[in-house]
Each structure stands twice: as structure tokens, then as C-alpha cells.
Enzyme design. Structure first.
Site, PDB file in Angstrom:
ATOM      1  N   GLU A 156       0.670  -0.914   0.022  1.00  0.00           N
ATOM      2  CA  GLU A 156      -0.067  -0.064  -0.180  1.00  0.00           C
ATOM      3  C   GLU A 156       0.956   1.304  -0.038  1.00  0.00           C
ATOM      4  OE1 GLU A 156      -2.298   3.159  -0.087  1.00  0.00           O
ATOM      5  OE2 GLU A 156      -3.049   1.019  -0.456  1.00  0.00           O
ATOM      6  N   GLN A 157       0.707   2.203  -1.093  1.00  0.00           N
ATOM      7  CA  GLN A 157       1.565   3.125  -1.087  1.00  0.00           C
ATOM      8  C   GLN A 157       1.333   4.368   0.043  1.00  0.00           C
ATOM      9  OE1 GLN A 157       0.863   5.220  -4.787  1.00  0.00           O
ATOM     10  NE2 GLN A 157      -1.273   5.902  -4.318  1.00  0.00           N
TER      11      GLN A 157
ATOM     12  N   TYR B  98     -28.424   8.234   1.255  1.00  0.00           N
ATOM     13  CA  TYR B  98     -28.542   6.804   1.741  1.00  0.00           C
ATOM     14  C   TYR B  98     -27.697   7.002   3.198  1.00  0.00           C
ATOM     15  CZ  TYR B  98     -24.343   5.288  -0.467  1.00  0.00           C
ATOM     16  OH  TYR B  98     -23.447   5.205  -0.805  1.00  0.00           O
TER      17      TYR B  98
ATOM     18  N   ARG C 182     -17.300   3.807   3.734  1.00  0.00           N
ATOM     19  CA  ARG C 182     -16.084   3.126   2.972  1.00  0.00           C
ATOM     20  C   ARG C 182     -14.802   2.526   4.231  1.00  0.00           C
ATOM     21  NH1 ARG C 182     -15.013   3.148  -2.331  1.00  0.00           N
ATOM     22  NH2 ARG C 182     -16.758   4.118  -3.697  1.00  0.00           N
TER      23      ARG C 182
ATOM     24  N   ASP D 154     -11.345  -2.335 -10.148  1.00  0.00           N
ATOM     25  CA  ASP D 154     -11.118  -1.198 -11.162  1.00  0.00           C
ATOM     26  C   ASP D 154     -10.015  -0.996 -12.072  1.00  0.00           C
ATOM     27  OD1 ASP D 154     -13.520   0.022 -10.229  1.00  0.00           O
ATOM     28  OD2 ASP D 154     -12.596   1.537  -9.096  1.00  0.00           O
TER      29      ASP D 154
END
Length: 394
Positions: free
Chosen positions: A41-42, A213, A110, A291
Site C-alpha cells: 500500500e503506497q 442513504y 468506506r 477497477d
């Protein structure tokens, strides 16, 4: 990777580039099958910008199979009960009852989902290397990852879960140019002092729509507002904008939207670009996920869910295969047509929310109202192919 007749990945060394939702889900799925997994992870910490997402039943089944559903609920995920479609004045057009549908439909922050995935991955023995920015990747039987800060990492398999601007996608597919769709989106999180319950609301207007939501036990509301415009905007979730610009763009929407936008203190703006589904998903020892392989527009709320599905299928395909290349080929074969359909459906969905010609909008909304009264399950049933799909069933 040697031949195997069981469904384990013992001895497989895997490097996952990207500590987001797809990368952490994959890391956990691989580790639970016996692989030795390291996430590169950068960023200096596993974190996610403040925003919400929706996990439809086809994603929830994967989280359940990975043993994470209870932790997700404990972290504040809201189980959605309905989707309410309204015109831009706030009048209800139709309402879709999610309780009539099989499976759970979660609305989650998230950062909370990332936290649950990280905890699950670490508990399964996954190593997470922070500040590990990838400078280059050399494909091969033992792919080599070169870090920007110096040093190399070697593995049997390197998976690019590094998002829409994936470095690994370029390794397998060369440089590609996406095109601006003519849509921009604001996102914001506001306090839920409006008392809104577990319902996803879509306010549809000419050339624009607003989705909202609840999150975190209904204490917050996630807001995504999409507008058609000719001016190009960068494809970056981290780009900030002034709340006044958001309010001005939706000034003619009714009171329900105005009440939400009045509470926005900070917001982000990004341009929506169309990317083709990658032609090549894997090489000899490098693969793509989420993605990085198939970016999708947000008009079906399936970006994160497709990455979660990918993670399960990739781990499963590798565990079932005798050789690495066979597993990678099976992964692409099992996923390509499905994600292509999701990408195309999301692309085609925008105009349905943005009808500008008043007579057409009037007719379309009345058809929705009538359908909701006569066949209340009809609109949900048309997406059985999506929400009813269970990748964990084999």
C-alpha cells in the site's frame, strides 16, 4: 506453483498491490486458502476517504463467506429496506421494497468496511507493507515489483488492485485513454439530524440527480450528486470543491434535497470517465482485479461489489487449478462477460435519471408509478441476474 488436487493454495506467494476494498478482500480470500500474502500500500496508513457505498446481496454473500458480516454490522453498516425514486421536487415516483428481495443490502461507510477487511486480513496472517509505492513491475514466472523508494519484492503472483489509474493495467495493456462522459459528481457526508431511515433515495431531475442513504447506524447520510456538464473535471476522488457550487447546481430541486445540501460543510468533486474493460487481465505472473481491470460508472453502485466478487473468484479459480496460468485464465473466463454487462448497464443508466424533455419525463415517471402499484416486484426482478448472483456457490 506446483500441481495440486485439493482446493488449497499452500505455498503460493502473492503480492497484492493496493490496500483498498478489492485488494484487502483478495488478500483475505487467498490467506484463508493457505497462501502467503503481502499487501503493498503506497499510503502511510490503511485509510479511506470519507464516503459511503452500497453492498448489494451479491457482495454481501462474499463478506458472509469470509466471516465478516457480523463485524460489518457491528461497525455500523445499515441494512437497507427500500429504494425510493422521487422527482426533483421531492414527490415519490415509486418505491422498491428491498425486504422482498433475497439477501442483505448494506449501506456502509468506506472507512468502516476498510477497517473490517484490514482486521480480517491481519488476523488471517496477511502482511501489510505501508509506504510501498510501486515504480515498476516485471512480469514472468517470478514477477518482480520495484518500489519507488528502492528495493524489490518477488512473488509467484502479483495482483494489481490499484484502482482506476492502475500501474499494473498499463503493464499488461499499454497506455489507454479514457473519455470524459460529460458527467461530474459531488460527494459529501452529512449528519442525519433529518431523521432519515434505512432507505436509499434518488431525486431525479433534468440533467441531474441526487442519491442519498444513511451510514453508521443511521447517524450520517451519504450524498452523491451528479450533473451533466461540458466542462472537463479531473478523475480524482480527492479533489475538493466549494459546497456553494454544489448548492447552486441543484438550486431548483425541492425541499428534501435543499435540506440535505444545506448541511454540507465539505465536499469533493470528480469527473466521470468511461474506461473499456481491460483486454488482458493477466500475464504469466501478474493479474488485475476490480477497477484496475474494469472501472465502472457509479450508476449501478457496483464498483466495490464487483471488486469483492473478483476477489472471491480469483482465489477460488487459483485453488481449483493445477497451474497458475490455468487458474488465471479461469478467473478471466468466469468474470469477463459479467463485468462487461455491469459496466454497460451502468453506462446506460444515467439518462434514465436525467430526462430533460418535460413530456418524456412525465410519461416515464407515470409508467414507473403504475408499475410500482401493479407489479411492485417488477423493477427489482429485472436485476435478478445481478443481485441474485452468488459467486461463492461455485
Amino acid at each position: 506453483m506446483s500441481e495440486r488436487n485439493d482446493a488449497r493454495l499452500d505455498g503460493l506467494r502473492a503480492l497484492v498491490v493496493g490496500g483498498g476494498i478489492g485488494g484487502l478482500t483478495l488478500a483475505l480470500a487467498l490467506a484463508l486458502r493457505g497462501a502467503r500474502v503481502r499487501v503493498l500500500e503506497q499510503a502511510g496508513a490503511i485509510a479511506e476517504v470519507g464516503a459511503g457505498l452500497q453492498i448489494s446481496p451479491n457482495g454481501a454473500v462474499v463478506l458472509r463467506a469470509l466471516g465478516l458480516e457480523e463485524a460489518l454490522v457491528a461497525a455500523g453498516a445499515v441494512r437497507g429496506r427500500a429504494v425510493q425514486l422521487c422527482d426533483h421536487h421531492g414527490r415519490e415516483v415509486t418505491r422498491l421494497d428491498l425486504t422482498r428481495q433475497g439477501g442483505a443490502y448494506y449501506q456502509v461507510h468506506r472507512a468502516d468496511l476498510i477497517g473490517v477487511l484490514e482486521a480480517g486480513a491481519r488476523a488471517a496472517g496477511v502482511e501489510i507493507e505501508l509506504g510501498a509505492e510501486v515504480a515498476d513491475v516485471a512480469d514472468g514466472s517470478e514477477p518482480v515489483v520495484t518500489l519507488a523508494g528502492g528495493g524489490e519484492r518477488r512473488a509467484d503472483l502479483v495482483i494489481g488492485a490499484d484502482g482506476v489509474h492502475s500501474r499494473l493495467r498499463a503493464v499488461l495493456n499499454g497506455t489507454e485513454a479514457p473519455f470524459f462522459t460529460g458527467h461530474v459528481a459531488w460527494r459529501a457526508v452529512i449528519p442525519n439530524d433529518l431523521g432519515l431511515g434505512p432507505v436509499s433515495r434518488v431525486h431525479m431531475g433534468p440533467g441531474r440527480h441526487v442519491v442519498s442513504y444513511p451510514l453508521r447506524g443511521e447517524s450520517l447520510i451519504n450524498v452523491v450528486a451528479v450533473e451533466e456538464r461540458r466542462g472537463w473535471v479531473a478523475e480524482s476522488w480527492s479533489q475538493r470543491d466549494e459546497p456553494a457550487n454544489l448548492r447552486a447546481a441543484f438550486a431548483d430541486f425541492g425541499a428534501p434535497v435543499q435540506e440535505m445540501l444545506a448541511r454540507v460543510e465539505t465536499c469533493h468533486l470528480w469527473g466521470l470517465f468511461r474506461h473499456e474493460v481491460a483486454r488482458n487481465w493477466h500475464g504469466e505472473g501478474v493479474a488485475l482485479l476490480g477497477d484496475a481491470a474494469h472501472p465502472t460508472l457509479p450508476f449501478m453502485a457496483q464498483g466495490a461489489v464487483m471488486a469483492i466478487e473478483d476477489a472471491w473468484v480469483l482465489a477460488d479459480a487459483l485453488a481449483r487449478a493445477d497451474h497458475l496460468r490455468a487458474g488465471l485464465a479461469a478467473y478471466r473466463q468466469r468474470r469477463f462477460a459479467r463485468v462487461q454487462r455491469v459496466v454497460n448497464t451502468a453506462t446506460d443508466n444515467a439518462w434514465k435519471y436525467h430526462m430533460k424533455f418535460p413530456p418524456l419525463r412525465f410519461v416515464a415517471h407515470n409508467v414507473l408509478r403504475l408499475s410500482g402499484k401493479v407489479r411492485p416486484d417488477m423493477m427489482l426482478r429485472q436485476f435478478d441476474w445481478l443481485y441474485g448472483h452468488d459467486v461463492t456457490a461455485g
